[in-house]
Scaffold this motif. Structure first.
Motif, PDB file in Angstrom:
ATOM      1  N   ILE A  85       0.841  -1.206   0.000  1.00 42.42           N
ATOM      2  CA  ILE A  85       0.000   0.000   0.000  1.00 42.42           C
ATOM      3  C   ILE A  85       0.867   1.245   0.000  1.00 42.42           C
ATOM      4  N   THR A  86       1.911   1.253   0.798  1.00 42.05           N
ATOM      5  CA  THR A  86       2.822   2.392   0.857  1.00 42.05           C
ATOM      6  C   THR A  86       3.474   2.620  -0.507  1.00 42.05           C
ATOM      7  N   ALA A  87       3.878   1.539  -1.170  1.00 40.91           N
ATOM      8  CA  ALA A  87       4.492   1.664  -2.500  1.00 40.91           C
ATOM      9  C   ALA A  87       3.488   2.194  -3.511  1.00 40.91           C
ATOM     10  N   LEU A  88       2.262   1.715  -3.472  1.00 37.02           N
ATOM     11  CA  LEU A  88       1.228   2.194  -4.391  1.00 37.02           C
ATOM     12  C   LEU A  88       0.899   3.664  -4.146  1.00 37.02           C
ATOM     13  N   GLU A  89       0.829   4.058  -2.885  1.00 38.60           N
ATOM     14  CA  GLU A  89       0.569   5.464  -2.552  1.00 38.60           C
ATOM     15  C   GLU A  89       1.703   6.345  -3.068  1.00 38.60           C
ATOM     16  N   LEU A  92       1.271   6.787  -6.797  1.00 41.68           N
ATOM     17  CA  LEU A  92       0.168   7.699  -7.106  1.00 41.68           C
ATOM     18  C   LEU A  92       0.559   9.154  -6.852  1.00 41.68           C
ATOM     19  N   SER A  93       1.325   9.401  -5.836  1.00 44.29           N
ATOM     20  CA  SER A  93       1.696  10.784  -5.505  1.00 44.29           C
ATOM     21  C   SER A  93       2.754  11.323  -6.484  1.00 44.29           C
ATOM     22  N   ASP A  94       3.483  10.427  -7.167  1.00 50.85           N
ATOM     23  CA  ASP A  94       4.488  10.842  -8.159  1.00 50.85           C
ATOM     24  C   ASP A  94       3.833  11.265  -9.472  1.00 50.85           C
ATOM     25  N   LYS A  95       2.630  10.841  -9.704  1.00 50.68           N
ATOM     26  CA  LYS A  95       1.975  11.140 -10.996  1.00 50.68           C
ATOM     27  C   LYS A  95       1.292  12.466 -10.992  1.00 50.68           C
TER      28      LYS A  95
END
Length: 95
Positions: A85-89, A92-95
């Motif tokens: 979840i941390t990696a996915l978040e 998402l915040s990099d995009k």
């Protein structure tokens, strides 16, 4: 909850005591069992053995070791999912 049938172990203990010429008692049976059996179940079994030479089906809770393994597995799974979840978040915040 998982259970374990200890009827055969009880039969073996009672037959062993009988072969030794000993009267089965709760203390003797309990001392020879590798599995912990509740006192009321032992009393019922001994009464049944003395009166009819018969062992009722006795089931006890399975040992706690598998439960501990299961908890450890679940804890590890939570850690793995939290990391995902941390990696996915972060993605998402990099995009």
């Amino acid at each position: 909850m998982l259970t374990k049938d200890v009827s055969e172990e009880l039969r073996a203990v009672l037959e062993g005591l009988q072969a030794q010429g000993k009267e089965p008692t709760v203390a003797l049976v309990k001392a020879r069992m590798s599995t912990s059996v509740p006192m009321p179940a032992l009393i019922t079994t001994i009464k049944s053995w003395k009166s009819a030479n018969r062992i009722p089906k006795i089931e006890v809770a399975a040992s706690g070791q598998p439960e501990i393994d299961r908890v450890s597995q679940l804890e590890q799974q939570v850690l793995d999912l939290t990391a995902r979840i941390t990696a996915l978040e972060a993605q998402l915040s990099d995009k």
